[in-house]
Design a protein around this motif. Structure first.
Motif, PDB file in Angstrom:
ATOM      1  N   LEU A 196      -4.212  -5.312 -10.568  1.00  0.00           N
ATOM      2  CA  LEU A 196      -4.129  -5.815  -9.205  1.00  0.00           C
ATOM      3  C   LEU A 196      -3.166  -5.000  -8.354  1.00  0.00           C
ATOM      4  CD1 LEU A 196      -4.953  -7.881  -7.133  1.00  0.00           C
ATOM      5  CD2 LEU A 196      -3.292  -9.487  -8.110  1.00  0.00           C
ATOM      6  N   SER A 197      -1.973  -4.713  -8.878  1.00  0.00           N
ATOM      7  CA  SER A 197      -0.981  -3.965  -8.114  1.00  0.00           C
ATOM      8  C   SER A 197      -1.483  -2.568  -7.773  1.00  0.00           C
ATOM      9  CB  SER A 197       0.332  -3.881  -8.889  1.00  0.00           C
ATOM     10  OG  SER A 197       1.307  -3.167  -8.164  1.00  0.00           O
ATOM     11  N   ALA A 198      -2.115  -1.898  -8.756  1.00  0.00           N
ATOM     12  CA  ALA A 198      -2.643  -0.554  -8.513  1.00  0.00           C
ATOM     13  C   ALA A 198      -3.741  -0.580  -7.457  1.00  0.00           C
ATOM     14  CB  ALA A 198      -3.175   0.042  -9.814  1.00  0.00           C
ATOM     15  N   ARG A 199      -4.572  -1.616  -7.488  1.00  0.00           N
ATOM     16  CA  ARG A 199      -5.628  -1.753  -6.488  1.00  0.00           C
ATOM     17  C   ARG A 199      -5.047  -1.886  -5.085  1.00  0.00           C
ATOM     18  NH1 ARG A 199     -10.940  -0.394  -7.406  1.00  0.00           N
ATOM     19  NH2 ARG A 199     -11.483  -0.911  -9.552  1.00  0.00           N
ATOM     20  N   LEU A 200      -3.996  -2.683  -4.967  1.00  0.00           N
ATOM     21  CA  LEU A 200      -3.375  -2.870  -3.659  1.00  0.00           C
ATOM     22  C   LEU A 200      -2.868  -1.547  -3.091  1.00  0.00           C
ATOM     23  CD1 LEU A 200      -1.373  -6.204  -4.118  1.00  0.00           C
ATOM     24  CD2 LEU A 200      -3.435  -5.836  -2.773  1.00  0.00           C
ATOM     25  N   CYS A 201      -2.286  -0.729  -3.958  1.00  0.00           N
ATOM     26  CA  CYS A 201      -1.797   0.573  -3.506  1.00  0.00           C
ATOM     27  C   CYS A 201      -2.944   1.468  -3.046  1.00  0.00           C
ATOM     28  CB  CYS A 201      -1.013   1.256  -4.623  1.00  0.00           C
ATOM     29  SG  CYS A 201       0.564   0.443  -4.998  1.00  0.00           S
ATOM     30  N   LEU A 202      -4.067   1.410  -3.745  1.00  0.00           N
ATOM     31  CA  LEU A 202      -5.230   2.196  -3.338  1.00  0.00           C
ATOM     32  C   LEU A 202      -5.746   1.741  -1.985  1.00  0.00           C
ATOM     33  CD1 LEU A 202      -7.246   2.485  -6.685  1.00  0.00           C
ATOM     34  CD2 LEU A 202      -5.929   4.270  -5.541  1.00  0.00           C
ATOM     35  N   TYR A 203      -5.682   0.430  -1.707  1.00  0.00           N
ATOM     36  CA  TYR A 203      -6.176  -0.083  -0.445  1.00  0.00           C
ATOM     37  C   TYR A 203      -5.328   0.405   0.738  1.00  0.00           C
ATOM     38  CZ  TYR A 203      -8.823  -3.390  -3.340  1.00  0.00           C
ATOM     39  OH  TYR A 203      -9.659  -3.961  -4.251  1.00  0.00           O
ATOM     40  N   ILE A 204      -4.030   0.531   0.523  1.00  0.00           N
ATOM     41  CA  ILE A 204      -3.127   0.822   1.633  1.00  0.00           C
ATOM     42  C   ILE A 204      -2.819   2.310   1.782  1.00  0.00           C
ATOM     43  CG2 ILE A 204      -0.923   0.633   0.433  1.00  0.00           C
ATOM     44  CD1 ILE A 204       0.116  -1.020   2.715  1.00  0.00           C
ATOM     45  N   ARG A 205      -3.017   3.084   0.709  1.00  0.00           N
ATOM     46  CA  ARG A 205      -2.629   4.502   0.740  1.00  0.00           C
ATOM     47  C   ARG A 205      -3.323   5.304   1.843  1.00  0.00           C
ATOM     48  NH1 ARG A 205      -3.073   5.815  -4.565  1.00  0.00           N
ATOM     49  NH2 ARG A 205      -0.922   5.151  -4.896  1.00  0.00           N
ATOM     50  N   PRO A 206      -4.635   5.098   2.133  1.00  0.00           N
ATOM     51  CA  PRO A 206      -5.260   5.882   3.205  1.00  0.00           C
ATOM     52  C   PRO A 206      -4.616   5.679   4.575  1.00  0.00           C
ATOM     53  CG  PRO A 206      -6.931   4.855   1.826  1.00  0.00           C
ATOM     54  CD  PRO A 206      -5.629   4.257   1.419  1.00  0.00           C
ATOM     55  N   LYS A 207      -3.897   4.572   4.749  1.00  0.00           N
ATOM     56  CA  LYS A 207      -3.244   4.306   6.027  1.00  0.00           C
ATOM     57  C   LYS A 207      -1.813   4.835   6.066  1.00  0.00           C
ATOM     58  CE  LYS A 207      -6.988   2.323   7.214  1.00  0.00           C
ATOM     59  NZ  LYS A 207      -7.943   3.045   8.092  1.00  0.00           N
ATOM     60  N   CYS A 208      -1.437   5.628   5.054  1.00  0.00           N
ATOM     61  CA  CYS A 208      -0.109   6.240   5.020  1.00  0.00           C
ATOM     62  C   CYS A 208      -0.158   7.676   5.530  1.00  0.00           C
ATOM     63  CB  CYS A 208       0.451   6.212   3.599  1.00  0.00           C
ATOM     64  SG  CYS A 208       0.705   4.565   2.946  1.00  0.00           S
ATOM     65  N   HIS A 209      -1.072   7.960   6.417  1.00  0.00           N
ATOM     66  CA  HIS A 209      -1.220   9.328   6.921  1.00  0.00           C
ATOM     67  C   HIS A 209       0.023   9.723   7.727  1.00  0.00           C
ATOM     68  CE1 HIS A 209      -2.862  12.851   8.925  1.00  0.00           C
ATOM     69  NE2 HIS A 209      -3.862  12.814   8.087  1.00  0.00           N
ATOM     70  N   PRO A 210       0.515  10.954   7.555  1.00  0.00           N
ATOM     71  CA  PRO A 210       1.715  11.378   8.290  1.00  0.00           C
ATOM     72  C   PRO A 210       1.595  11.227   9.803  1.00  0.00           C
ATOM     73  CG  PRO A 210       1.221  12.936   6.544  1.00  0.00           C
ATOM     74  CD  PRO A 210       0.075  11.959   6.571  1.00  0.00           C
ATOM     75  N   LEU A 211       0.401  11.404  10.359  1.00  0.00           N
ATOM     76  CA  LEU A 211       0.244  11.261  11.809  1.00  0.00           C
ATOM     77  C   LEU A 211       0.579   9.849  12.280  1.00  0.00           C
ATOM     78  CD1 LEU A 211      -3.058  13.257  12.498  1.00  0.00           C
ATOM     79  CD2 LEU A 211      -0.725  13.915  13.129  1.00  0.00           C
ATOM     80  N   LEU A 212       0.354   8.862  11.428  1.00  0.00           N
ATOM     81  CA  LEU A 212       0.625   7.477  11.814  1.00  0.00           C
ATOM     82  C   LEU A 212       2.094   7.109  11.611  1.00  0.00           C
ATOM     83  CD1 LEU A 212      -2.501   5.783  10.196  1.00  0.00           C
ATOM     84  CD2 LEU A 212      -2.175   6.359  12.603  1.00  0.00           C
ATOM     85  N   LEU A 213       2.800   7.867  10.786  1.00  0.00           N
ATOM     86  CA  LEU A 213       4.183   7.541  10.449  1.00  0.00           C
ATOM     87  C   LEU A 213       5.195   8.489  11.062  1.00  0.00           C
ATOM     88  CD1 LEU A 213       3.634   6.830   6.635  1.00  0.00           C
ATOM     89  CD2 LEU A 213       3.673   5.173   8.497  1.00  0.00           C
ATOM     90  N   ASP A 214       4.734   9.555  11.688  1.00  0.00           N
ATOM     91  CA  ASP A 214       5.624  10.585  12.223  1.00  0.00           C
ATOM     92  C   ASP A 214       6.285  10.075  13.504  1.00  0.00           C
ATOM     93  OD1 ASP A 214       6.920  12.849  13.062  1.00  0.00           O
ATOM     94  OD2 ASP A 214       5.210  14.180  12.811  1.00  0.00           O
ATOM     95  N   THR A 215       7.625   9.936  13.481  1.00  0.00           N
ATOM     96  CA  THR A 215       8.342   9.444  14.658  1.00  0.00           C
ATOM     97  C   THR A 215       8.645  10.544  15.666  1.00  0.00           C
ATOM     98  OG1 THR A 215      10.369   9.593  13.319  1.00  0.00           O
ATOM     99  CG2 THR A 215       9.366   7.419  13.580  1.00  0.00           C
ATOM    100  N   THR A 216       8.183  11.772  15.430  1.00  0.00           N
ATOM    101  CA  THR A 216       8.203  12.777  16.487  1.00  0.00           C
ATOM    102  C   THR A 216       6.955  12.650  17.361  1.00  0.00           C
ATOM    103  OG1 THR A 216       7.102  14.455  15.129  1.00  0.00           O
ATOM    104  CG2 THR A 216       9.497  14.363  15.026  1.00  0.00           C
ATOM    105  N   ILE A 217       5.949  11.914  16.857  1.00  0.00           N
ATOM    106  CA  ILE A 217       4.722  11.658  17.617  1.00  0.00           C
ATOM    107  C   ILE A 217       4.723  10.239  18.180  1.00  0.00           C
ATOM    108  CG2 ILE A 217       2.200  11.509  17.473  1.00  0.00           C
ATOM    109  CD1 ILE A 217       2.303  13.537  15.208  1.00  0.00           C
ATOM    110  N   ASN A 218       5.095   9.285  17.338  1.00  0.00           N
ATOM    111  CA  ASN A 218       5.063   7.873  17.700  1.00  0.00           C
ATOM    112  C   ASN A 218       6.477   7.315  17.822  1.00  0.00           C
ATOM    113  OD1 ASN A 218       2.162   7.817  17.361  1.00  0.00           O
ATOM    114  ND2 ASN A 218       2.536   7.763  15.161  1.00  0.00           N
ATOM    115  N   SER A 219       6.628   6.309  18.657  1.00  0.00           N
ATOM    116  CA  SER A 219       7.902   5.597  18.745  1.00  0.00           C
ATOM    117  C   SER A 219       8.103   4.789  17.471  1.00  0.00           C
ATOM    118  CB  SER A 219       7.895   4.669  19.955  1.00  0.00           C
ATOM    119  OG  SER A 219       6.955   3.622  19.763  1.00  0.00           O
TER     120      SER A 219
END
Length: 215
Positions: A56-79
């Motif tokens: 179950l825990s490994a599955r959860l990580c697989l579900y969320i990992r695609p949304k860990c893209h650097p463009l979405l987390l980069d604070t030089t791009i986003n506030s």
């Protein structure tokens, strides 16, 4: 082609390659609109193996990992606020898939609350570490760009470099702006990531509380 998305608040976005580009600030968010075209269950591989609950825990990580893209987390791009929104939305998606996964477990599989709690705690810790790795990579790339820029400036000649420094000093006297990458952008702290994850799971599971009344 270009597709404009207008929120109820009036904010406008351009949908592009799975991202939403803010028309005013150019900040980036994930585009979840494709998930409204079908039931979320249809986007998942449901458990059929001998020990589905153990993964179950490994599955959860697989579900969320695609949304860990650097463009979405980069604070030089986003506030920092937009980065928090992106993290929270990713955890919300993981929480909804978590509920569907539990509901799909075969009869006879133990759905003890401790198992679910352990899986949620595991994904919060793993994804918090994943976010930190993304930010370290972004910092490393920024340092490489700065080093390359410094080398290019030095090779252009001392006279030209001197005039550039003089112009930079004059411009900095009139304003306090610093170019992107000259200072380390504010990051979302690990405790904030943990809180966002807990809140996302709590929000989803409270809406489905009837399914867990006996656990």
């Amino acid at each position: 082609g270009r597709r404009e998305v207008v929120e109820e608040s009036g904010r406008r976005f351009i949908a592009w390659c799975g991202l939403l580009v803010n028309s005013d600030s150019l900040e980036l968010q994930a585009d979840y609109s494709r998930l409204t075209a079908c039931h979320l269950r249809c986007t998942m591989t449901l458990p059929l193996n001998a020990r589905p609950a153990a993964k179950l825990s490994a599955r959860l990580c697989l579900y969320i990992r695609p949304k860990c893209h650097p463009l979405l987390l980069d604070t030089t791009i986003n506030s920092p606020a937009t980065v928090r929104v992106n993290i929270y939305q990713a955890f919300l998606l993981a929480a909804m898939k978590f509920h569907i996964y539990l509901a799909a477990l075969p009869r006879g599989v133990d759905k003890d609350a401790r198992l679910a709690s352990h899986a949620i705690g595991g994904v919060l810790g793993r994804m918090g570490a994943a976010f930190l790795r993304v930010w370290r990579r972004v910092d490393a790339e920024a340092r490489q760009r700065q080093q390359q820029q410094s080398q290019d400036d030095s090779s252009s000649g001392s006279q030209q470099a001197g005039s550039q420094q003089q112009r930079a000093g004059q411009s900095s006297a009139g304003c306090s702006f610093q170019g992107a990458g000259t200072t380390r952008p504010a990051r979302v702290s690990p405790c904030h990531i943990h809180w966002l994850g807990l809140h996302a799971f709590r929000t989803v599971l409270l809406r489905k509380r009837a399914a867990y009344a006996s656990t």
